[in-house]
Design an enzyme around this catalytic site. Structure first.
Site, mmCIF file in Angstrom:
data_model
loop_
_atom_site.group_PDB
_atom_site.id
_atom_site.type_symbol
_atom_site.label_atom_id
_atom_site.label_comp_id
_atom_site.label_asym_id
_atom_site.label_seq_id
_atom_site.Cartn_x
_atom_site.Cartn_y
_atom_site.Cartn_z
ATOM 1 C CB SER A 29 -0.929 0.017 1.229
ATOM 2 O OG SER A 29 -0.169 0.171 2.417
ATOM 3 C CB ILE B 210 5.232 5.692 -0.503
ATOM 4 C CG1 ILE B 210 4.606 7.090 -0.407
ATOM 5 C CG2 ILE B 210 6.610 5.785 -1.140
ATOM 6 C CD1 ILE B 210 5.186 7.970 0.664
ATOM 7 C CB SER C 107 10.554 10.840 7.083
ATOM 8 O OG SER C 107 9.704 11.904 7.478
ATOM 9 C CE1 TYR D 79 8.296 6.882 10.222
ATOM 10 C CE2 TYR D 79 8.466 9.279 10.039
ATOM 11 C CZ TYR D 79 8.280 8.036 9.448
ATOM 12 O OH TYR D 79 8.096 7.948 8.081
ATOM 13 C CE LYS E 83 11.246 6.557 8.348
ATOM 14 N NZ LYS E 83 11.320 5.580 7.253
ATOM 15 C CB THR F 189 0.269 6.786 2.754
ATOM 16 O OG1 THR F 189 0.769 7.137 4.063
ATOM 17 C CG2 THR F 189 1.123 7.474 1.689
#
Length: 322
Positions: free
Chosen positions: A53, A55, A180, A205, A209, A240
């Site tokens: 799903s 990207i 990201s 997160y 990244k 998304t």
């Protein structure tokens, strides 16, 4: 420290609003060269993680539509099979295959890498797309914080174990890691599993990244004579399923302003198609161009000096579950 964190967040918010939205994409796309995306890559093998799903799906579809043989690595067999059928149907390319693997598990990644190696196919492009933003502290059965397990440990283990197959594809081999812009808010830290009492999934997160970007830089330098190019990229702020689930308020407040999954995946496909002479190994890309890894006055650039220590720790974690 509080002021620096506030500055990073503010600078990121302003920079992001101007660049990472759909409007940013439309503005930047004025400089895109259509011929860059008309390259066909029949006979090239591409492995895309988290491809069912968002990207990852858009990247797999984009590569398949240009003739590549695509291996979709997905955690869920049913959803993966459904996505595979859709890609075969939309592209007319039947050389799309499903590989089932939970990227939060070092044991499963090792098992996948071992069985995939038995196919003895060169890997021309590895897209490390599988990612996660889990807001609650969750520990995997192997004992790792879940965001870190997928975003860092999984990415590291997958890449290291794919190196022999990537070497078979030299000098065309590429590793593209979907990072990201969130990493702009965080320096590199050796606190890999977020030891703080009050867990913050968004901050974890961002830390993950940042590691991916520094890791790509390190890989680019370490393997520069191996004929493998390493690139990290930012897809921009895209609408998304992952964003809707992890950041519902962000998703809602930016409704209509977010990029499509295809726009988010555009730079992944672009990186996969370009001749390596046009690209800089170890660099961070955004909207088909090399981008800065640090915002001004954010105080993150010196932190990359810690990458060797981070890699040593991650490497030993990956080896723990042999």
């Amino acid at each position: 420290m509080f002021l620096l964190k506030t500055w990073r967040s503010t600078a990121f918010g302003v920079y992001g609003y101007m660049n990472f939205t759909k409007n940013g994409y439309l503005e930047h796309s004025k400089k895109f060269k259509p011929e860059d995306m008309q390259i066909q890559i029949e006979g090239k093998n591409c492995v895309v993680t988290g491809a069912n799903s968002g990207i990852g799906y858009a990247a797999a579809e984009g590569l398949a539509s240009r003739g590549a043989t695509v291996y979709m690595v997905c955690r869920n067999k049913e959803r993966g099979q459904e996505a595979l059928s859709k890609i075969q149907s939309s592209t007319g390319n039947q050389n799309v295959y499903l590989e089932v693997c939970d990227l939060s598990s070092v044991i499963e990644i090792k098992s996948f890498a071992s069985s995939f190696a038995s196919k003895d196919v060169p890997v021309h492009v590895l897209v490390n797309n599988a990612g996660l933003l889990e807001n609650k502290r969750t520990i995997t059965p192997e004992g790792f914080e879940l965001n870190f397990a997928v975003n860092v440990l999984g990415t590291y283990t997958m890449t290291e174990l794919m190196l022999p197959l990537l070497e078979k594809a030299t000098p065309d081999a590429k590793v593209i890691t979907v990072a990201s812009g969130g990493m702009y808010t965080s320096p590199l830290t050796t606190d890999l599993q977020f030891s703080g009492e009050k867990f913050d999934g968004v901050e974890q997160y961002a830390r993950n990244k940042r590691i991916q970007v520094a890791l790509t830089e390190k890989w680019g330098d370490k393997y520069k004579n191996k004929g493998i190019g390493f690139y990290s990229m930012h897809p921009g702020w895209a609408e998304t399923p992952g964003i809707a689930k992890s950041l519902p308020s962000f998703n809602e407040s930016f409704s209509g302003k977010l990029r499509t999954s295809e726009e988010g995946a555009d730079t992944i496909v672009w990186l996969a198609l370009q001749p390596k002479e046009k690209l800089v190994s170890g660099a961070f890309y955004f909207d088909r161009a090399e981008a800065t890894k640090h915002l001004k006055l954010a105080g993150t650039s010196k932190s990359h000096d810690l990458i060797d220590s981070v890699i040593d720790t991650v490497h030993s974690m990956a080896a723990l579950n042999s």
